[in-house]
Scaffold this active site. Sequence first.
Site, PDB file in Angstrom:
ATOM      1  N   GLU A  17       1.079  -0.491  -5.148  1.00  0.00           N
ATOM      2  CA  GLU A  17       0.115   0.584  -5.393  1.00  0.00           C
ATOM      3  C   GLU A  17       0.938   1.860  -5.480  1.00  0.00           C
ATOM      4  OE1 GLU A  17      -3.517   3.178  -3.554  1.00  0.00           O
ATOM      5  OE2 GLU A  17      -1.857   2.475  -2.353  1.00  0.00           O
ATOM      6  N   ASP A  28       0.824  -1.209   0.000  1.00  0.00           N
ATOM      7  CA  ASP A  28       0.000   0.000   0.000  1.00  0.00           C
ATOM      8  C   ASP A  28       0.856   1.256   0.000  1.00  0.00           C
ATOM      9  OD1 ASP A  28      -2.623   1.346   0.418  1.00  0.00           O
ATOM     10  OD2 ASP A  28      -1.704   1.940   2.321  1.00  0.00           O
TER      11      ASP A  28
END
Length: 733
Positions: A465, A412
Site C-alpha cells: 500500500e 500497510d
Amino acid sequence: MAKKQSGWQADPKQIARVVSGQHDDPFSILGLHESDGQWTLRALVPHAQWIEARTLDGKALGKLEKRDDAGFFEGRVAMDRFQPVLYHAGNEGGEWDVIDPYSFGPVLGPMDDYYIGEGSHLRLFDKMGAHFMTFEGVEGTHFAVWAPNAQRVSVVGSFNDWDGRRHPMRRRNEIGIWEIFLPGVLPGAQYKYEILGKAGNLLPLKADPYAQQTEMRPKTASVVADPTPFAWTDNAYMEARKSRDYRREPMSVYEVHLGSWRKRPDGGFLSYDQLADQLVPYAADMGFTHIELLPISEHPYDPSWGYQPTGLYAPTARFGDPAGFARFVDAAHNAGLGIILDWVPAHFPTDEHGLAKFDGTALYEHADPRQGYHPDWNTAIYNFGRKEVSSFLTNNALYWLEKFHIDGLRVDAVASMLYLDYSRQPGQWVPNSQGGNENIEAIAFLQRVNAETYGNHPGTFTVAEESTSWPGVTAPTYAKGLGFGFKWNMGFMNDTLRYMQREPIHRRFHHHDLTFGLLYAFSENFTLPLSHDEVVHGKGSLLTKMPGDDWQKFANLRAYYAFMWGYPGKKLLFMGQEFAQREEWNEAHALDWWLLDAQFHEGVRRLVSDLNTVYRELPALHGRDCEPEGFEWIIANDQANSVLAWVRKAPDAAPVVVITNLTPVPREKYRLPMPAAGRWIERINTDAGWYAGSNTGNQGVVNATKGNEFGYPATAEIVLPPLSTLILQFEPE
C-alpha cells in the site's frame, strides 16, 4: 553470636539481592553449583518452611538450610553430575514438589547466539517467546526475550503468583537475550515479563513480543501456545501454488474485516470456525480468488481495525485460538481461495504492555521523536536500522507464511516507511546520511522482507500500500527495486472515483480522469483497490458517492464495477460493496445483509459474481494484467459522449472488448472500431434486467464487419445502454 558462614555458602548480600528481586545474574547463585568436587544447591521457594532435595527419580540428596525468611534455602548435596533437581517443600499448610529451573542448562545454543548476533536468524519464532517442550527429560516451557538494557528480567504468570522474584531469567550478554526453562508450565498458562530497568526501576509488566497466543482483550497477558502441529489438508493447493505467476493469473480480492462481516444473533463475533463455515463458501460462491483480512494480529483497541497491533505473532483471540485460525485458512484453501493478511510493520502503539520502551529504553523504536514518533497515528516507528528489529519483523512475515500457510502479505502504510519527512514539517525530521528524505534503513528492510518471502516460500506474494510515485516498488530487489509483487494503484482509485462522483453532464470536461491512468498502468504490477479506506470517516459507501436518483446511483455503480473489472490490474473490493451497502462501514456493526432482499442490491451482487466469473474464465482479461501488450485503446477521446472502449488481449486467447457509456443517454447504432470481424458475445451488460437494469442492449450478440475507415480490422454498430459497461468476447469461427 552470629553463626559463622562457611566458604561454600552464599554471601548474605547476594542472598538479599536475590530475595529482593535485584540480582542480575540469578543462575550464578541459584541452582546447582560445584566447587572443589563438592556440590551446593540454592533455591528460592517462598512460603516453604523446609526443603528436601531429590533427583527426578526420587533419590534423596539432603535437606537444605533456610538462610532467609523470604524462602532462600541452601545446602551441600551428594551429587555426581549436573542434573535437574526436585525440591520437596512443606509448611504447616501442606507439602508440594518444585522442580528447580536453575538446575537446567540453557536451551539456546552458540549457533543461535551467532545468527541472532549477526541479525540473520530466520527461525526466531521457534526460539524466542514461549515454547512448551520436553527439555532434559522434563516437560515445561522455555521463555526467551530480548531486553539488552535491563538489569533483571523475570517471567511472571499464573504459575508463580505473578511474583518477579521467583523466576528471574538467564542473561546471554553477547546478544542481550534473557532465557529460562520453567518445568511444569503448560500450554494455556498466562504470563508476562517483569523488567527492572538499568537504573533499577520496575517497568510496567510487558507482554511477550513473540507470543503466539494472547488473552482476550481487555486482558493483555501472553499465553503459552499449544505446540501440537496442525493437521493441514491443503497439500494439493500448496503444491499447485508453488508454480503460480499471479501477475498472469486472475486475482480478485474480497477485503474483509472479520469482526463486522457478519455477527452472531447476540451481537458477538463469529469464531474462526464459524467464519470458515460462512465467509469461505460465500467468497468462493461470489467467484473471488482471495480473501484479504484486515490485520488479525492481536490488538487492544477494536476501532483501530487491527492497524495498531501489540502482538504481531498472535492471531487475535477475538475469534478463537491459533488452531481455529489455521482451520479457517485450511478451509479457504480447500475451497480454492487464497488468504492475504494485512501486515503492519510500519509502526506500533504505545500501550504500556507493548513494545514501547520495552526494557526502559527505546529498543524497538527510535529514541528521537523526529524519527520514532508518528504524528498521524500517535504511534511509535520501528527502528529499521537495528538488526534485531529488522529480524523481529522479517521473522514475523515468514512466521505467518509458514505456520499458517498464508498466501500473501499486504504491507500497510509503505509510504510512511519510505519517507523520513512523511507527514512532517521542516525541522521535524532527520535527513539520512546523504542529506535526503529517503529512509535508507526502511528501504533495506523492505527489500530484505521481500527477498526472504519469495526465496523461502515460492508461490506467495507481497502487496504494497504505497500512495506515492516511488519508483520500482514492484521491481525485483536485484534491480534495486523494493521487491513487492504488487502495488495498490491509489491513482486509479482516486481519479476514477472523483470522475464517477461527478454529475454525468459534467463528465465530458474530466474525461482525462479515466484515461490518465493508462499512462502509468504498466509501470508497476498494480492492484486496483476499492478498499475500506474509501467507505469510512464520513466518505459514505460507494453507492452514496454516485450521483443521481436511486436508479442512476445503481446504474453508475454497476457500470463502474465492470469498467474496473475490464481495466488492466488485479481487483480488490471491500466487503459490503459487492451488494451496494448503503451505509458507510462501521466496525461495530455487521453488514446490512437484509438489503439483498431488494432487487437493486441483489442485482449488484449478481453482477460482481458474474464479473468474477468472466474475469477468471477469459485469459484476455487477466493474462496480461501487468503488461502493455495486454491493452489497446479503441476509443479514448469521445469526451462528448463520455464513451470509452478498449481491447484486452493475451497470447492464444480470444480478444475481449470493453465499452463504457457513462452518461444516462442510450446510444443507438454507436459506431465502434473492432479488432476482428465476426461474432462477439455480450458476456456482461451492466444494464441487463438480471442486474436490475433497464434491459437495453444487443440481445447478447454483436456482429462486426470487415473494414474500418480508421484502419481497424472491423467495425460494429452497437447499442450502448445508459450508464453501462459492456464486455464483449470474440467467438472465433
